[in-house]
Structure formats: structure tokens, C-alpha cells
Design a protein around this motif. Structure first.
Motif, PDB file in Angstrom:
ATOM      1  N   ASP A 114       6.514  14.290   1.123  1.00 50.67           N
ATOM      2  CA  ASP A 114       7.310  14.943   0.083  1.00 50.67           C
ATOM      3  C   ASP A 114       8.269  15.997   0.658  1.00 50.67           C
ATOM      4  N   GLN A 115       8.003  16.461   1.877  1.00 50.40           N
ATOM      5  CA  GLN A 115       8.899  17.405   2.553  1.00 50.40           C
ATOM      6  C   GLN A 115      10.059  16.680   3.246  1.00 50.40           C
ATOM      7  N   GLY A 116      10.071  15.350   3.188  1.00 49.24           N
ATOM      8  CA  GLY A 116      11.157  14.584   3.788  1.00 49.24           C
ATOM      9  C   GLY A 116      11.028  14.414   5.286  1.00 49.24           C
ATOM     10  N   ARG A 117       9.807  14.403   5.810  1.00 46.43           N
ATOM     11  CA  ARG A 117       9.590  14.285   7.251  1.00 46.43           C
ATOM     12  C   ARG A 117       9.156  12.888   7.670  1.00 46.43           C
ATOM     13  N   ILE A 118       9.216  11.919   6.746  1.00 49.19           N
ATOM     14  CA  ILE A 118       8.850  10.538   7.063  1.00 49.19           C
ATOM     15  C   ILE A 118       9.944   9.604   6.568  1.00 49.19           C
ATOM     16  N   TRP A 119      10.299   8.640   7.412  1.00 46.59           N
ATOM     17  CA  TRP A 119      11.295   7.627   7.057  1.00 46.59           C
ATOM     18  C   TRP A 119      10.688   6.242   7.237  1.00 46.59           C
ATOM     19  N   ILE A 120      10.995   5.353   6.301  1.00 50.97           N
ATOM     20  CA  ILE A 120      10.585   3.949   6.404  1.00 50.97           C
ATOM     21  C   ILE A 120      11.856   3.132   6.565  1.00 50.97           C
ATOM     22  N   ASN A 121      11.965   2.419   7.672  1.00 47.76           N
ATOM     23  CA  ASN A 121      13.130   1.580   7.963  1.00 47.76           C
ATOM     24  C   ASN A 121      14.444   2.340   7.781  1.00 47.76           C
ATOM     25  N   ALA A 144      11.270   8.602   2.874  1.00 44.26           N
ATOM     26  CA  ALA A 144      10.178   8.046   2.074  1.00 44.26           C
ATOM     27  C   ALA A 144       9.412   9.134   1.344  1.00 44.26           C
ATOM     28  N   LYS A 145       8.909   8.800   0.190  1.00 49.23           N
ATOM     29  CA  LYS A 145       8.013   9.663  -0.573  1.00 49.23           C
ATOM     30  C   LYS A 145       6.597   9.111  -0.441  1.00 49.23           C
ATOM     31  N   ALA A 146       5.613   9.878  -0.885  1.00 50.23           N
ATOM     32  CA  ALA A 146       4.211   9.480  -0.766  1.00 50.23           C
ATOM     33  C   ALA A 146       3.924   8.171  -1.482  1.00 50.23           C
ATOM     34  N   SER A 147       4.653   7.890  -2.551  1.00 50.20           N
ATOM     35  CA  SER A 147       4.392   6.681  -3.339  1.00 50.20           C
ATOM     36  C   SER A 147       5.144   5.458  -2.821  1.00 50.20           C
ATOM     37  N   SER A 148       5.931   5.609  -1.753  1.00 47.32           N
ATOM     38  CA  SER A 148       6.680   4.479  -1.196  1.00 47.32           C
ATOM     39  C   SER A 148       5.711   3.395  -0.720  1.00 47.32           C
ATOM     40  N   THR A 149       6.135   2.143  -0.840  1.00 46.93           N
ATOM     41  CA  THR A 149       5.295   1.013  -0.435  1.00 46.93           C
ATOM     42  C   THR A 149       5.510   0.695   1.038  1.00 46.93           C
ATOM     43  N   MET A 161       0.844  -1.174   0.000  1.00 44.17           N
ATOM     44  CA  MET A 161       0.000   0.000   0.000  1.00 44.17           C
ATOM     45  C   MET A 161       0.893   1.241   0.000  1.00 44.17           C
ATOM     46  N   ARG A 162       0.442   2.273  -0.693  1.00 49.48           N
ATOM     47  CA  ARG A 162       1.181   3.542  -0.725  1.00 49.48           C
ATOM     48  C   ARG A 162       1.237   4.158   0.669  1.00 49.48           C
ATOM     49  N   LEU A 163       2.336   4.827   0.953  1.00 49.11           N
ATOM     50  CA  LEU A 163       2.534   5.463   2.256  1.00 49.11           C
ATOM     51  C   LEU A 163       1.439   6.469   2.569  1.00 49.11           C
ATOM     52  N   ASP A 164       1.110   7.354   1.620  1.00 42.88           N
ATOM     53  CA  ASP A 164       0.106   8.381   1.902  1.00 42.88           C
ATOM     54  C   ASP A 164      -1.258   7.769   2.213  1.00 42.88           C
ATOM     55  N   LYS A 165      -1.615   6.697   1.523  1.00 44.87           N
ATOM     56  CA  LYS A 165      -2.893   6.044   1.796  1.00 44.87           C
ATOM     57  C   LYS A 165      -2.879   5.353   3.151  1.00 44.87           C
TER      58      LYS A 165
END
Length: 86
Positions: free
Chosen positions: A24-31, A35-40, A1-5
Motif C-alpha cells: 500500500d506504500q507503493g514499494r511493490i511492482w508487478i510486471n 501493485a496494491k495488496a489486493s492485486s492478483t 492469489m492476492r499479493l499480500d498472501k
């Protein structure tokens, strides 16, 4: 699932457009990776979300396309909350 969803469905962030802007502002990290909004996002992933002076670390427990308000907090586990002084 996309990160934003995921952020919207889990109610960590109320609106998908806001979730997209934050990622998109670079305030979220995955592992540990930015991460970008489209990251899984998949179960077991660790997300770090920066809200102004506060950072929240959560682990993704499950993925669901839709969820009820009462069940949304079962999609993640809060691991850590920190406040940052700048």
C-alpha cells in the motif's frame, strides 16, 4: 492469489499485515505496474520489492495456498538484487 498472501506464504515477507503495508506504500511492482495488496499474482509474474535501500526482483514460479518452510523458496526465483544509495 492476492499479493499480500503470496508474499506471506512464500516467506518473502514474514507477516501478511506487513506485506499489505509495504504494497500500500507503493514499494511493490508487478510486471512494471505499481501493485496494491489486493492485486492478483499468477505464475510467470515478475515482482519488484523495495526493502529500504535494497530492491529484489523475483519471478513467481507457482502458487500454493499453504507451504512448508523448506518448500517456500520453490514458489519464486530471485532474478536480481540491487542496493540503492541515496
Amino acid at each position: 492469489m492476492r499479493l499480500d498472501k503470496f508474499l506471506k506464504v512464500s516467506r518473502l515477507i514474514k507477516r501478511r499485515t506487513v506485506a499489505k503495508d509495504v504494497s500500500d506504500q507503493g514499494r511493490i511492482w508487478i510486471n512494471g505496474r505499481e501493485a496494491k495488496a489486493s492485486s492478483t499474482v499468477k505464475p510467470g509474474d515478475e515482482l519488484v520489492i523495495r526493502f529500504g535501500q535494497k530492491s529484489v526482483t523475483v519471478r513467481v514460479e507457482r502458487i500454493a495456498e499453504t507451504t512448508r518452510k523448506e518448500e517456500a523458496n520453490q514458489m519464486y526465483t530471485i532474478l536480481k538484487e540491487e542496493t540503492h544509495s541515496e
